[in-house]
Design a protein around this motif. Structure first.
Motif, PDB file in Angstrom:
ATOM      1  N   LEU A 189       4.640  12.915   1.118  1.00  0.00           N
ATOM      2  CA  LEU A 189       4.005  12.049   1.194  1.00  0.00           C
ATOM      3  C   LEU A 189       4.544  10.490   1.321  1.00  0.00           C
ATOM      4  O   LEU A 189       4.240   9.832   2.113  1.00  0.00           O
ATOM      5  CB  LEU A 189       3.049  11.760  -0.338  1.00  0.00           C
ATOM      6  CG  LEU A 189       1.901  10.702  -0.391  1.00  0.00           C
ATOM      7  CD1 LEU A 189       0.879  11.377   0.535  1.00  0.00           C
ATOM      8  CD2 LEU A 189       1.527  10.617  -1.822  1.00  0.00           C
ATOM      9  N   GLY A 190       5.748  10.417   0.664  1.00  0.00           N
ATOM     10  CA  GLY A 190       6.692   9.269   0.965  1.00  0.00           C
ATOM     11  C   GLY A 190       6.895   9.180   2.423  1.00  0.00           C
ATOM     12  O   GLY A 190       6.978   7.876   2.889  1.00  0.00           O
ATOM     13  N   ASP A 191       7.189  10.381   3.077  1.00  0.00           N
ATOM     14  CA  ASP A 191       7.387  10.169   4.587  1.00  0.00           C
ATOM     15  C   ASP A 191       6.309   9.820   5.353  1.00  0.00           C
ATOM     16  O   ASP A 191       6.254   9.217   6.624  1.00  0.00           O
ATOM     17  CB  ASP A 191       8.171  11.612   5.103  1.00  0.00           C
ATOM     18  CG  ASP A 191       9.490  11.834   4.372  1.00  0.00           C
ATOM     19  OD1 ASP A 191       9.987  10.779   4.023  1.00  0.00           O
ATOM     20  OD2 ASP A 191       9.839  12.884   4.382  1.00  0.00           O
ATOM     21  N   THR A 192       5.105  10.471   4.940  1.00  0.00           N
ATOM     22  CA  THR A 192       3.750  10.322   5.824  1.00  0.00           C
ATOM     23  C   THR A 192       3.254   8.997   5.597  1.00  0.00           C
ATOM     24  O   THR A 192       2.577   8.681   6.311  1.00  0.00           O
ATOM     25  CB  THR A 192       2.909  11.724   6.058  1.00  0.00           C
ATOM     26  OG1 THR A 192       2.906  11.972   4.428  1.00  0.00           O
ATOM     27  CG2 THR A 192       3.598  12.660   6.423  1.00  0.00           C
ATOM     28  N   ALA A 193       3.272   8.668   4.272  1.00  0.00           N
ATOM     29  CA  ALA A 193       2.551   7.540   3.765  1.00  0.00           C
ATOM     30  C   ALA A 193       3.241   6.325   3.385  1.00  0.00           C
ATOM     31  O   ALA A 193       3.029   6.211   1.958  1.00  0.00           O
ATOM     32  CB  ALA A 193       1.211   8.064   3.181  1.00  0.00           C
ATOM     33  N   PRO A 194       4.279   5.895   3.691  1.00  0.00           N
ATOM     34  CA  PRO A 194       5.156   5.254   3.077  1.00  0.00           C
ATOM     35  C   PRO A 194       4.659   3.847   2.304  1.00  0.00           C
ATOM     36  O   PRO A 194       4.966   3.496   1.149  1.00  0.00           O
ATOM     37  CB  PRO A 194       6.297   4.778   4.086  1.00  0.00           C
ATOM     38  CG  PRO A 194       5.734   5.002   5.237  1.00  0.00           C
ATOM     39  CD  PRO A 194       4.675   6.247   5.161  1.00  0.00           C
ATOM     40  N   ASP A 195       3.560   3.448   2.986  1.00  0.00           N
ATOM     41  CA  ASP A 195       2.791   2.234   2.553  1.00  0.00           C
ATOM     42  C   ASP A 195       2.094   2.267   1.085  1.00  0.00           C
ATOM     43  O   ASP A 195       2.016   1.256   0.320  1.00  0.00           O
ATOM     44  CB  ASP A 195       1.731   1.958   3.588  1.00  0.00           C
ATOM     45  CG  ASP A 195       2.233   1.371   4.862  1.00  0.00           C
ATOM     46  OD1 ASP A 195       3.519   1.209   4.912  1.00  0.00           O
ATOM     47  OD2 ASP A 195       1.389   1.298   5.840  1.00  0.00           O
ATOM     48  N   THR A 196       1.813   3.652   0.917  1.00  0.00           N
ATOM     49  CA  THR A 196       1.223   3.966  -0.522  1.00  0.00           C
ATOM     50  C   THR A 196       2.232   4.165  -1.633  1.00  0.00           C
ATOM     51  O   THR A 196       1.585   4.277  -2.915  1.00  0.00           O
ATOM     52  CB  THR A 196       0.279   5.148  -0.533  1.00  0.00           C
ATOM     53  OG1 THR A 196       1.465   6.455  -0.262  1.00  0.00           O
ATOM     54  CG2 THR A 196      -0.809   5.241   0.792  1.00  0.00           C
ATOM     55  N   ALA A 197       3.612   3.919  -1.404  1.00  0.00           N
ATOM     56  CA  ALA A 197       4.515   4.231  -2.175  1.00  0.00           C
ATOM     57  C   ALA A 197       4.420   3.268  -3.449  1.00  0.00           C
ATOM     58  O   ALA A 197       3.970   1.923  -3.235  1.00  0.00           O
ATOM     59  CB  ALA A 197       5.757   3.969  -1.768  1.00  0.00           C
ATOM     60  N   GLY A 198       4.321   3.509  -4.673  1.00  0.00           N
ATOM     61  CA  GLY A 198       4.651   2.423  -5.901  1.00  0.00           C
ATOM     62  C   GLY A 198       3.087   2.743  -6.211  1.00  0.00           C
ATOM     63  O   GLY A 198       2.867   2.201  -7.606  1.00  0.00           O
ATOM     64  N   SER A 199       2.157   3.117  -5.771  1.00  0.00           N
ATOM     65  CA  SER A 199       0.648   2.992  -6.332  1.00  0.00           C
ATOM     66  C   SER A 199       0.145   4.413  -6.756  1.00  0.00           C
ATOM     67  O   SER A 199      -0.707   4.643  -7.381  1.00  0.00           O
ATOM     68  CB  SER A 199      -0.530   2.611  -5.324  1.00  0.00           C
ATOM     69  OG  SER A 199      -0.076   2.874  -4.041  1.00  0.00           O
ATOM     70  N   TRP A 200       1.316   5.492  -6.694  1.00  0.00           N
ATOM     71  CA  TRP A 200       0.934   6.745  -7.095  1.00  0.00           C
ATOM     72  C   TRP A 200       1.338   6.937  -8.388  1.00  0.00           C
ATOM     73  O   TRP A 200       2.432   6.251  -8.911  1.00  0.00           O
ATOM     74  CB  TRP A 200       1.471   7.703  -6.176  1.00  0.00           C
ATOM     75  CG  TRP A 200       0.719   7.886  -4.984  1.00  0.00           C
ATOM     76  CD1 TRP A 200       1.293   7.302  -3.664  1.00  0.00           C
ATOM     77  CD2 TRP A 200      -0.174   8.803  -4.408  1.00  0.00           C
ATOM     78  NE1 TRP A 200       0.333   7.375  -2.695  1.00  0.00           N
ATOM     79  CE2 TRP A 200      -0.569   8.835  -3.125  1.00  0.00           C
ATOM     80  CE3 TRP A 200      -0.974   9.717  -5.221  1.00  0.00           C
ATOM     81  CZ2 TRP A 200      -1.501   9.231  -2.650  1.00  0.00           C
ATOM     82  CZ3 TRP A 200      -2.092  10.481  -4.334  1.00  0.00           C
ATOM     83  CH2 TRP A 200      -2.169  10.134  -3.132  1.00  0.00           C
ATOM     84  N   ARG A 201       0.731   7.669  -9.393  1.00  0.00           N
ATOM     85  CA  ARG A 201       1.288   8.282 -10.746  1.00  0.00           C
ATOM     86  C   ARG A 201       0.860   9.615 -10.516  1.00  0.00           C
ATOM     87  O   ARG A 201       0.238  10.275  -9.823  1.00  0.00           O
ATOM     88  CB  ARG A 201       0.573   7.609 -11.822  1.00  0.00           C
ATOM     89  CG  ARG A 201       0.527   5.953 -11.718  1.00  0.00           C
ATOM     90  CD  ARG A 201       1.912   5.453 -12.355  1.00  0.00           C
ATOM     91  NE  ARG A 201       2.029   4.090 -12.188  1.00  0.00           N
ATOM     92  CZ  ARG A 201       1.943   3.139 -11.161  1.00  0.00           C
ATOM     93  NH1 ARG A 201       2.158   3.779  -9.893  1.00  0.00           N
ATOM     94  NH2 ARG A 201       1.887   1.814 -11.440  1.00  0.00           N
TER      95      ARG A 201
END
Lengths: 323, 428
Positions: free
Chosen positions: B280-292
């Motif tokens: 996910l970090g590779d495909t959607a780097p913008d969402t990093a930080g908002s996942w738990r």
């Protein structure tokens, strides 16, 4: 093909081969045989042996490592009652119809346009041929995003003009239309170039004579262009049949090894690949391959009959003179 | 042209052909190992399945032996390539990595060395029991050495959950979804408040339900279990159908779309293994930080994770065994996690002190702590060779979700298709 007809007579100047000594052909021509042998040796090892082995395999149950188990005709019995196989056969033919008919029509129109006196002819020819040499994987990604159900350009366009979205990649017909679109995109230019070659072989005298006789464009097209192009059209139909029955890459890269929702994109070859190389059921994979061989043979016979029947009555052509 | 006349040309051709043929025949005759060098052991692996630093070390000398390691990264179609070598009895690697589908090789277990011959059982306590069990064949031979593992959890977008008025810290989310009904309810609230899906497909629910279940499709004697009422497969199926009917799945069967749904926030959750964060970090780097990540309903499962095996043709099984035990010591697994994020199969890796958490993707939450805890609760289960024949369940579930079939008919079709496949393969 007019030129081909004259070649039925032996060419002048070629004397019959004289029989000199009573030595066997292999003894006399061994250097020539040796020179052409690499192809045949390679064909024997990489072509004929796998074909023969797959017949043998289709009577076995084999996962690729463990000992084979002879099962007789069980693989074929299973195949005849396998709904997934018949679904694949149906899909293959539907996609073939949905792609070949519009594709050949488009190709003919493109070839006709390219044959006119227009500028940048060379550029257009290259441009139309380009899809045929594009990487399939790149193409699948592009098509995947164009036809994406909720994020694709096609559906955005449909919404923009007030139509409903179409689940291109998650409905039975959507998947078939998308695969057909890929095939059309890829092979239209290829067929157009072949038609163009055919168009250029039609003598201009025929057109001139027709114009002198007062024929209109439609009459010229239907009475000269199409009949003269008929052998070329038959050729493209045959190559498209072969390509259509062997359809594999487009659905595989677009939808994966299972052919998408409802296995709507599962073609015969994809099913064969699925069974042999992802399920490791090589016996059944071989049986599917031979079933495809039989289907393809039936089509080859139909094609051949069509060519013969159309050739016999008209214009004094001899049976089997063309093709 | 007189330097190369016909006689010379043909003579030369003969020599070349003869050499090629004799070379081929010699190859068929003797070379079972892919390397002719007696000092060299060959490992087949795929990119990012082993630490490159450790491979470089072993390439000089495998510690504790006088052998060197040659590591060949094998591209796509890994299983096909390995199986071809094994079936042909030639060019077989001395050590092979095998993915989570090691059960595929159970019918040919005699192709691999039982690692208990080298005293593997003494080290069993150092590894997760459930993982060790997955590498043991039904006849009790231990042929597949645990490399990495894939404990699972419920990933979710904390920002979207907060906006929808739902609990957003991992403890409260975990508390709300201790069972699947709770998870479906949470999904319904998310749908009602924010019109966002909690997961992409019903198939994902089905798979992760089974991955977290002590019972799967078959028992240890390969007898089918799915048909019985109340079987794990039936429970997983019913749960997936309920999730789909509750409207909490995004119904996106295509991988492209799934990625787009997660990165755009149309889907705010997923149940998957620890490695999914990297994907996910590779495909959607913008969402990093908002996942738990929160504990999934009931208990965590395992998804993915690989093994090491020694084919019976190995030149020096003892040295090969020395290599795999050295490669997977708790310290080296911690190192491998730091380098290529392979999740360890030895619990001690987490306490050795060298493993480093990578914070950021999960905000302030430490994913390592979470998954190390989850890994302890993964149930011991049995994966059968014949699970590959049971693919119809996932296919039919997708058909139901796409509205092509009624659930009961789809279930019956899946059962009868699987039974037909198994009858053909001579299993039932």
């Amino acid at each position: 093909m007019a030129a081909a007809d004259t070649r039925v007579r032996p060419e002048p100047g070629v004397a019959p081969v004289p029989v000199v000594r009573r030595r066997s052909a292999i003894g006399r021509f061994w250097p020539q045989y040796l020179a052409v042998s690499p192809f045949y040796l390679l064909f024997l090892v990489f072509g004929l042996f796998p074909i023969a082995f797959s017949i043998f395999l289709s009577f076995q149950d084999w996962d690729g490592i463990a000992p084979m188990r002879f099962v007789g005709l069980a693989q074929y019995q299973f195949l005849l009652s396998d709904p997934r196989f018949w679904n694949a056969v149906g899909n293959t033919f539907l996609i073939w119809f949905m792609s070949t008919i519009p594709m050949l029509f488009l190709a003919l129109v493109l070839a006709f346009l390219l044959h006119q006196n227009i500028r940048f002819k060379g550029f257009y020819r290259v441009a139309y041929f380009l899809p045929n040499v594009t990487s399939m994987v790149a193409m699948a990604i592009v098509f995947g995003s164009i036809f994406s159900d909720s994020f694709g350009i096609v559906n955005s366009a449909l919404t923009a003009i007030g139509l409903d979205q179409v689940p291109w990649l998650s409905s039975e017909w959507g998947i078939k239309v998308t695969i057909s679109a890929m095939v059309i995109w890829r092979f239209t230019g290829y067929n157009a170039i072949i038609y163009l070659a055919g168009l250029q072989a039609i003598p201009t005298e025929l057109y001139d004579a027709a114009k002198v006789d007062g024929a209109n464009t439609w009459r010229i097209f239907s009475s000269i262009t199409v009949p003269m192009l008929r052998p070329v059209i038959l050729f493209t139909v045959i190559t498209s049949t072969v390509g259509g029955l062997g359809l594999f890459t487009e659905p595989q890269v677009l939808l994966g090894d299972n052919g998408g929702v409802g296995e709507a994109g599962m073609t015969i070859v994809l099913y064969q690949y699925n069974q042999a190389f992802t399920q490791f059921d090589f016996g059944y994979g071989s049986a599917i391959a031979w079933a495809l061989f039989i289907i393809a043979s039936v089509f080859a016979i139909i094609n051949w009959r069509l060519i013969r029947e159309r050739d016999t009555p008209r214009g004094g052509r001899k049976k089997g003179a063309s093709a | 042209m007189d330097a190369l006349n016909r006689r010379r040309f043909l003579g030369g051709l003969g020599v070349v052909t003869g050499a090629a043929l004799s070379g081929t025949l010699a190859g068929c005759g003797s070379s079972t190992s892919i390397s002719a060098d007696p000092e060299e052991l060959v490992l087949w692996y795929w990119n990012r399945s082993v630490s490159p630093v450790l491979l470089d070390q072993a390439a000089q000398e495998i510690p504790g032996t006088d052998k060197r390691l040659r590591a060949d990264a094998i591209g796509g179609g890994y299983d096909n390539k390995l199986r071809t070598s094994l079936a042909g009895g030639a060019y077989i690697p001395d050590i092979a990595a095998i993915n989570s589908n090691c059960a595929l090789y159970f019918p040919s277990e005699d192709q691999f060395i039982d690692l208990n011959e080298f005293g593997a059982a003494d080290l069993a306590a150092d590894y997760f029991e459930w993982k060790w069990n997955l590498g043991t064949t039904p006849t009790g031979r231990f042929c597949f050495w645990p490399m990495d593992t894939g404990p699972t959890g419920f990933y979710y977008r904390a920002d979207i959950f907060a906006d929808a008025g739902l609990p957003d810290d991992p403890e409260s989310v975990g508390a709300a979804i201790t069972d699947w009904d709770g998870w479906i309810e949470l999904g319904q609230e998310l749908r009602a408040n924010a019109d966002v899906a909690i997961i992409n497909t019903a198939g994902m629910v089905f798979n992760q339900f089974l991955n977290a279940s002590p019972e799967r499709y078959f028992d240890r004697d390969d007898n089918p279990l799915y048909e019985a009422d109340g079987s794990a497969v039936r429970d997983a199926w019913d749960t997936a159908i309920r999730a789909s009917e509750a409207g909490i799945t995004a119904r996106l069967p295509v991988a492209n779309e799934q990625n787009a749904a997660w990165s755009s926030g149309r889907t705010a959750g997923h149940i998957e293994a620890v490695w999914w964060a990297n994907v996910l970090g590779d495909t959607a780097p913008d969402t990093a930080g908002s996942w738990r990540v929160a504990p999934q309903p009931v208990r965590p499962g395992n998804s993915g994770g690989s093994f090491l095996t020694i084919p019976r043709t190995c030149k020096d099984p003892e040295a090969a065994y020395a290599f795999i035990t050295w490669l997977t010591t708790p310290e080296h697994q911690a190192e491998t996690y730091n380098e290529v994020q392979l999740f360890p199969s030895a619990p001690e890796s987490f306490t050795s002190g060298t493993i480093a958490s990578e914070l950021g993707f999960f905000g302030e939450q430490d994913p390592l702590e979470f998954f190390a805890e989850a890994a302890l609760q993964v149930p011991t289960t049995f994966v059968s060779t014949y699970e590959a024949q049971a693919g119809a369940f996932a296919t039919e579930l997708a058909n139901v979700e796409a509205g092509l079939k009624d659930p009961e008919r789809a279930w019956d079709d899946a059962v009868s298709q699987t039974n037909r496949n198994l009858t053909k393969r001579g299993v039932i």
